[in-house]
Write an enzyme that holds these catalytic residues in place. Structure first.
Site, PDB file in Angstrom:
ATOM      1  N   ASP A 241      39.201  40.905  37.702  1.00  0.00           N
ATOM      2  CA  ASP A 241      38.638  40.163  38.947  1.00  0.00           C
ATOM      3  C   ASP A 241      39.221  40.766  39.906  1.00  0.00           C
ATOM      4  OD1 ASP A 241      37.309  37.115  38.894  1.00  0.00           O
ATOM      5  OD2 ASP A 241      38.676  37.697  40.655  1.00  0.00           O
ATOM      6  N   GLN A 242      38.462  40.328  41.046  1.00  0.00           N
ATOM      7  CA  GLN A 242      38.836  40.859  42.570  1.00  0.00           C
ATOM      8  C   GLN A 242      39.072  39.960  43.421  1.00  0.00           C
ATOM      9  OE1 GLN A 242      35.901  43.370  44.703  1.00  0.00           O
ATOM     10  NE2 GLN A 242      37.379  44.728  44.614  1.00  0.00           N
TER      11      GLN A 242
END
Length: 199
Positions: free
Chosen positions: A76-77
């Site tokens: 995820d970012q």
């Protein structure tokens, strides 16, 4: 040694990075509500980096629970500017507001990767890129959005640096893999250490 590697992500960018690196893997979308996971951290003082790790781990464990024989990659970012956390824009108007907020300033892209097998998290990693956007006036942002259209909605900052989004930037500190959303070199090392990738 895990017989299978699964990428727990619907991101075409992450999939392409792993394919180019010669990793053999399957793709299974996680079935989690990211905003609900995020809500569990409200009031805890969790940093954007910690949030990226929590979301990546939730994705990996969700898929690993369904495929216990596989080594699952969750990623995820998050994008943060000072104390503000940004999400993918829902429409072009929100993309315009995001770009107006980021223009002329330095924001952070925090990219997390997690490996899980069954109910166990085997590895966690976070890397941050510092992204300095050029000063942009509303007219130049409008022209950019007219060129890229709905592609602006595919990523958290309303840009993709591997495409025309690179024209928005003055300076980038951090590797391209972190910017795209997957700290690839540390991940490849972890896959080797877990016996899932040959030299």
């Amino acid at each position: 040694m895990a017989e299978r590697i699964i990428l727990a992500s619907g991101s075409p960018f992450r999939r392409e990075l792993l394919e180019r690196a010669g990793v053999t893997f399957e793709v299974v979308r996680p079935e989690i509500d990211e905003r609900a996971v995020e809500a569990t951290l409200d009031g805890t003082g969790a940093t954007p980096e910690e949030l990226a790790l929590v979301l990546a781990e939730a994705k990996a464990l969700d898929v690993a629970g369904r495929f216990p024989d596989a080594l699952v990659i969750g990623s995820d970012q998050t994008l943060s500017l000072d104390d503000r956390l940004f999400h993918k824009p829902r429409d072009l108007e929100e993309a315009r507001r995001t770009l107006l907020a980021l223009a002329g300033r330095t924001h952070h892209l925090n990219s997390a990767a997690v490996l899980a097998q069954g109910e166990v998290t085997a590895w966690r990693h976070i890397e941050t890129a510092r992204m300095t956007m050029r000063k942009l006036d509303p007219a130049s942002i409008g022209r950019y959005l007219a060129r890229v259209g709905e592609h602006a909605l595919a990523s958290v900052g309303a840009y993709q640096v591997e495409g025309q989004g690179i024209r928005l930037f003055e300076k980038i500190e951090g590797d391209i893999f972190t910017v795209v959303g997957l700290p690839l070199l540390p991940l490849l090392g972890a896959l080797r250490e877990n016996g899932a990738l040959d030299d």
